[in-house]
Design a protein around this motif. Structure first.
Motif, PDB file in Angstrom:
ATOM      1  N   ARG A 213     -50.054 -26.636 -26.285  1.00 65.20           N
ATOM      2  CA  ARG A 213     -49.194 -25.453 -26.170  1.00 65.20           C
ATOM      3  C   ARG A 213     -49.908 -24.200 -26.653  1.00 65.20           C
ATOM      4  O   ARG A 213     -49.839 -23.139 -26.018  1.00 65.20           O
ATOM      5  N   SER A 214     -50.593 -24.302 -27.793  1.00 61.96           N
ATOM      6  CA  SER A 214     -51.289 -23.127 -28.317  1.00 61.96           C
ATOM      7  C   SER A 214     -52.425 -22.703 -27.385  1.00 61.96           C
ATOM      8  O   SER A 214     -52.640 -21.508 -27.162  1.00 61.96           O
TER       9      SER A 214
ATOM     10  N   LYS B  12     -50.920 -20.902 -24.394  1.00 60.65           N
ATOM     11  CA  LYS B  12     -50.564 -19.527 -24.743  1.00 60.65           C
ATOM     12  C   LYS B  12     -51.797 -18.631 -24.757  1.00 60.65           C
ATOM     13  O   LYS B  12     -51.769 -17.514 -24.235  1.00 60.65           O
ATOM     14  N   ARG B  13     -52.884 -19.111 -25.357  1.00 65.95           N
ATOM     15  CA  ARG B  13     -54.120 -18.317 -25.398  1.00 65.95           C
ATOM     16  C   ARG B  13     -54.667 -18.050 -24.001  1.00 65.95           C
ATOM     17  O   ARG B  13     -55.150 -16.943 -23.718  1.00 65.95           O
TER      18      ARG B  13
ATOM     19  N   VAL C 116     -52.992 -17.926 -21.134  1.00 67.36           N
ATOM     20  CA  VAL C 116     -52.126 -16.975 -20.432  1.00 67.36           C
ATOM     21  C   VAL C 116     -52.323 -15.556 -20.973  1.00 67.36           C
ATOM     22  O   VAL C 116     -52.415 -14.590 -20.198  1.00 67.36           O
ATOM     23  N   ILE C 117     -52.438 -15.417 -22.277  1.00 65.59           N
ATOM     24  CA  ILE C 117     -52.612 -14.085 -22.874  1.00 65.59           C
ATOM     25  C   ILE C 117     -53.948 -13.478 -22.463  1.00 65.59           C
ATOM     26  O   ILE C 117     -54.022 -12.310 -22.064  1.00 65.59           O
TER      27      ILE C 117
END
Length: 139
Positions: A104-105, A108-109, A111-112
């Motif tokens: 998950r982390s 997120k990275r 996508v950002i």
């Protein structure tokens, strides 16, 4: 019979030879550098006086930077899709909660960072023309 030079005379001759070789090498270097700088500084710059319709240094640099940015976006999009797919697969099929949290982390990275890279392109393409010439312009 030849007269032999004294030790002091040979030392003086050696010192003179070293001094003259140093002076001559420095003089040659100074003359050479002066000639090179004269040639470089005397060359006129033709980039600022280009006729309309011809390519200047700045238009060519802009085209090159746009091409490089498009290639970076292409590669980063492919890499983001592949790594996001791996993260999603790990998140869905893993039984370990630590692996799910790390996936998950990482997702997120990914996508950002992908959004930031594409956001830079948006800023350069759509927002900077409003500030052409350093002032606000309604275009």
């Amino acid at each position: 019979m030849k007269k032999q030079k004294s030790n002091l005379q040979t030392q003086v001759l050696r010192w003179r030879w070293k001094f003259y070789s140093i002076v001559h090498s420095k003089t040659f270097c100074i003359i050479f550098m002066a000639a090179i700088f004269t040639i470089i500084l005397a060359t006129p710059a033709f980039a600022s006086t280009a006729t309309p319709g011809t390519e200047t240094v700045w238009t060519k640099a802009r085209a090159i930077m746009q091409d490089v940015y498009n290639q970076i976006i292409l590669i980063s999009t492919i890499a983001a899709v592949v790594t996001a797919a791996v993260a999603l697969l790990l998140m869905n099929f893993s039984k370990n909660s630590r692996t799910v949290d790390e996936s998950r982390s990482w997702l997120k990275r990914i996508v950002i960072s992908w959004a930031i890279l594409n956001g830079l392109g948006f800023i350069m393409a759509y927002i900077t023309p409003f500030f052409a010439g350093g002032t606000w312009s309604d275009s």
